[in-house]
Write an enzyme that holds these catalytic residues in place. Structure first.
Site, PDB file in Angstrom:
ATOM      1  N   ARG A  84      36.850  49.454  38.380  1.00  0.00           N
ATOM      2  CA  ARG A  84      37.027  48.554  37.555  1.00  0.00           C
ATOM      3  C   ARG A  84      35.863  47.441  37.292  1.00  0.00           C
ATOM      4  O   ARG A  84      35.423  47.005  36.153  1.00  0.00           O
ATOM      5  CB  ARG A  84      38.517  47.582  37.545  1.00  0.00           C
ATOM      6  CG  ARG A  84      39.652  48.316  37.011  1.00  0.00           C
ATOM      7  CD  ARG A  84      40.782  48.001  37.716  1.00  0.00           C
ATOM      8  NE  ARG A  84      40.781  48.604  38.973  1.00  0.00           N
ATOM      9  CZ  ARG A  84      41.241  49.655  39.167  1.00  0.00           C
ATOM     10  NH1 ARG A  84      41.860  50.275  38.322  1.00  0.00           N
ATOM     11  NH2 ARG A  84      41.226  50.117  40.350  1.00  0.00           N
ATOM     12  N   THR A  85      35.442  47.007  38.461  1.00  0.00           N
ATOM     13  CA  THR A  85      34.615  46.008  38.176  1.00  0.00           C
ATOM     14  C   THR A  85      33.051  46.516  37.964  1.00  0.00           C
ATOM     15  O   THR A  85      32.546  45.843  37.098  1.00  0.00           O
ATOM     16  CB  THR A  85      34.300  44.947  40.008  1.00  0.00           C
ATOM     17  OG1 THR A  85      35.519  44.848  40.338  1.00  0.00           O
ATOM     18  CG2 THR A  85      33.484  43.993  40.025  1.00  0.00           C
ATOM     19  N   LYS A 113      15.867  55.515  54.237  1.00  0.00           N
ATOM     20  CA  LYS A 113      14.345  55.531  54.923  1.00  0.00           C
ATOM     21  C   LYS A 113      14.249  54.316  55.708  1.00  0.00           C
ATOM     22  O   LYS A 113      13.403  54.018  56.317  1.00  0.00           O
ATOM     23  CB  LYS A 113      13.200  55.825  53.915  1.00  0.00           C
ATOM     24  CG  LYS A 113      13.539  56.873  53.019  1.00  0.00           C
ATOM     25  CD  LYS A 113      12.279  57.035  52.108  1.00  0.00           C
ATOM     26  CE  LYS A 113      12.365  57.855  50.851  1.00  0.00           C
ATOM     27  NZ  LYS A 113      11.313  57.650  50.057  1.00  0.00           N
ATOM     28  N   ARG A 134      27.631  44.247  44.840  1.00  0.00           N
ATOM     29  CA  ARG A 134      29.010  44.558  45.599  1.00  0.00           C
ATOM     30  C   ARG A 134      28.540  45.009  47.034  1.00  0.00           C
ATOM     31  O   ARG A 134      27.813  46.034  47.083  1.00  0.00           O
ATOM     32  CB  ARG A 134      29.888  45.297  44.953  1.00  0.00           C
ATOM     33  CG  ARG A 134      31.007  45.694  46.020  1.00  0.00           C
ATOM     34  CD  ARG A 134      32.189  46.384  45.142  1.00  0.00           C
ATOM     35  NE  ARG A 134      33.017  45.502  44.586  1.00  0.00           N
ATOM     36  CZ  ARG A 134      34.046  45.818  43.945  1.00  0.00           C
ATOM     37  NH1 ARG A 134      34.983  46.674  44.444  1.00  0.00           N
ATOM     38  NH2 ARG A 134      34.856  44.653  43.207  1.00  0.00           N
ATOM     39  N   HIS A 167      35.251  36.981  45.703  1.00  0.00           N
ATOM     40  CA  HIS A 167      35.279  37.925  44.442  1.00  0.00           C
ATOM     41  C   HIS A 167      35.412  36.993  43.260  1.00  0.00           C
ATOM     42  O   HIS A 167      36.427  37.294  42.436  1.00  0.00           O
ATOM     43  CB  HIS A 167      36.494  39.172  44.819  1.00  0.00           C
ATOM     44  CG  HIS A 167      36.078  40.202  43.632  1.00  0.00           C
ATOM     45  ND1 HIS A 167      35.090  40.170  42.687  1.00  0.00           N
ATOM     46  CD2 HIS A 167      36.752  41.386  43.806  1.00  0.00           C
ATOM     47  CE1 HIS A 167      35.296  41.349  41.916  1.00  0.00           C
ATOM     48  NE2 HIS A 167      36.115  42.171  42.473  1.00  0.00           N
TER      49      HIS A 167
END
Ligand code: ASP
Length: 355
Positions: A84-85, A113, A134, A167
């Site tokens: 959703r986000t 890497k 996120r 959040h």
């Protein structure tokens, strides 16, 4: 430019309230913490989101919105799972005409890497005008915001979920959902909000609880098994703000008092050993069809989603279940947020359309 006149060490060691003071300098830029918002911001963002959704209903309106930020590019850097986000931020960018790039799996980027996240983010800032990120690492968005503020290409960072910590944009959409749900009932002031589930590790609960402080006479009730009860730092914040709150482990007893029930899933990805949460009996904290009769007729049931079995699917058809609406609200409030960061809020509010 926020965070330019402070060393990383000093900023890192501040309490969130002090950090927020730095983020409030000037116009909205980085979005990192719930604490950086005020009641006034929340009212304005909600109003703007509602205005945007009305404009977007007409083709001409949507074309107007899509012209606003056609010259901007957004990077979605999601190293932790999201549906959703991620999608609502994509949709929000599309509504405003912003083009999108993404890294969702760092095993396909140069991080494999051995490149540091700092170098990754500096790279993104060379190509994009905003970074929405996120991460499972609490505080990473803050660090990246500081790094970019002190680079020659400072671009805003939006925290789209950081560890077990915060959040903030979920909290914005939760507040927007509450604003709309209680529009005809005097708004959020005076309401009783009941949080249920894994309140210790659920970052959405933490951010929303912080924002609810801005509303008068709101009572917060935290219902959870003792091992997953809300953390001490949140209780300290509420106490310092003179917010009335209660802890409970008796869900059925609390249900009739709720104006909003905020259900959450058990965040077992944070278990310190495998099966740790599975040993806790959480079934007492599930909302089933049986509970509907205990709930006020005008209360709402919310959930940040994804859900497991804490809300039975039979509840979905009850008009008080607003979690799907809540999810859609996320797209509109994130559109409002991005538009505000890029200084388009007033332009949108001035739009009259053809009427
Ligand atoms: N989607 C929310 C989050 O990212 C809630 C959850 O995952 O349970 O925190």
């Amino acid at each position: 430019m926020p965070l330019r006149n402070i060393s990383w060490e000093s900023f890192k060691n501040m309490c969130p309230e002090d950090k927020a003071r730095y983020l409030k300098e000037g116009k909205l830029f980085h979005v990192l913490l719930a604490q950086q918002f005020s009641r006034e911001n929340l009212d304005k963002l909600g109003m703007l989101a509602t205005h945007i959704r009305r404009i977007a209903k007409e083709k001409e309106g949507l074309i107007f919105l899509q012209e606003l930020l056609r010259h901007k590019r957004a990077m979605l850097y999601f190293s932790q799972p999201s549906t959703r986000t991620f999608l609502s931020f994509c949709a929000a960018c599309q509504i405003l005409g912003i083009s999108i790039g993404e890294v969702r799996d760092t095993s396909t980027s140069s991080e494999l890497k051995g490149e540091s996240q700092e170098d990754s983010v500096r790279t993104f800032s060379s190509y994009f005008d905003i970074i929405i990120m996120r991460s499972q690492i609490g505080g990473l968005a803050e660090r990246m915001a500081w790094v970019l503020s002190n680079s020659e290409r400072p671009v805003p960072i939006i925290n789209a979920g950081s560890g077990k910590d915060q959040h903030p944009t979920q909290a914005l959409l939760d507040i927007y959902t509450l604003q709309r749900s209680f529009e005809k009932r005097g708004g959020i002031d005076g309401k009783t909000i009941v949080f249920v589930g894994d309140l210790l590790r659920g970052r959405t609960v933490r951010s929303l609880s912080i924002l609810l402080r801005y509303y008068k006479d709101v009572k917060q009730i935290f219902v959870a098994p003792p091992q997953l009860q809300v953390a001490q730092d949140i209780m300290d914040i509420l106490t310092a703000s003179k917010v009335s709150f209660e802890l409970s482990s008796d869900f059925e007893k609390v249900i009739p008092r709720a104006d909003a029930i905020y259900m959450t899933r058990i965040q077992d990805e944070w278990d310190s050993e495998k099966g740790e949460s599975a040993r806790i009996d959480t079934s007492k904290y599930w909302f089933t069809a049986r509970h509907l009769s205990l709930l006020k007729s005008d209360a709402v049931i919310m959930h940040p989603l994804p859900r497991r079995n804490e809300i039975s699917t039979e509840v979905d058809h009850d008009p008080r279940a607003v979690y799907w609406r809540q999810m859609r609200n996320g797209m509109w409030i994130r559109t409002a947020l991005i538009a505000t960061i890029f200084g388009q809020d007033q332009v949108i509010l001035n739009y009259q359309g053809n009427n």
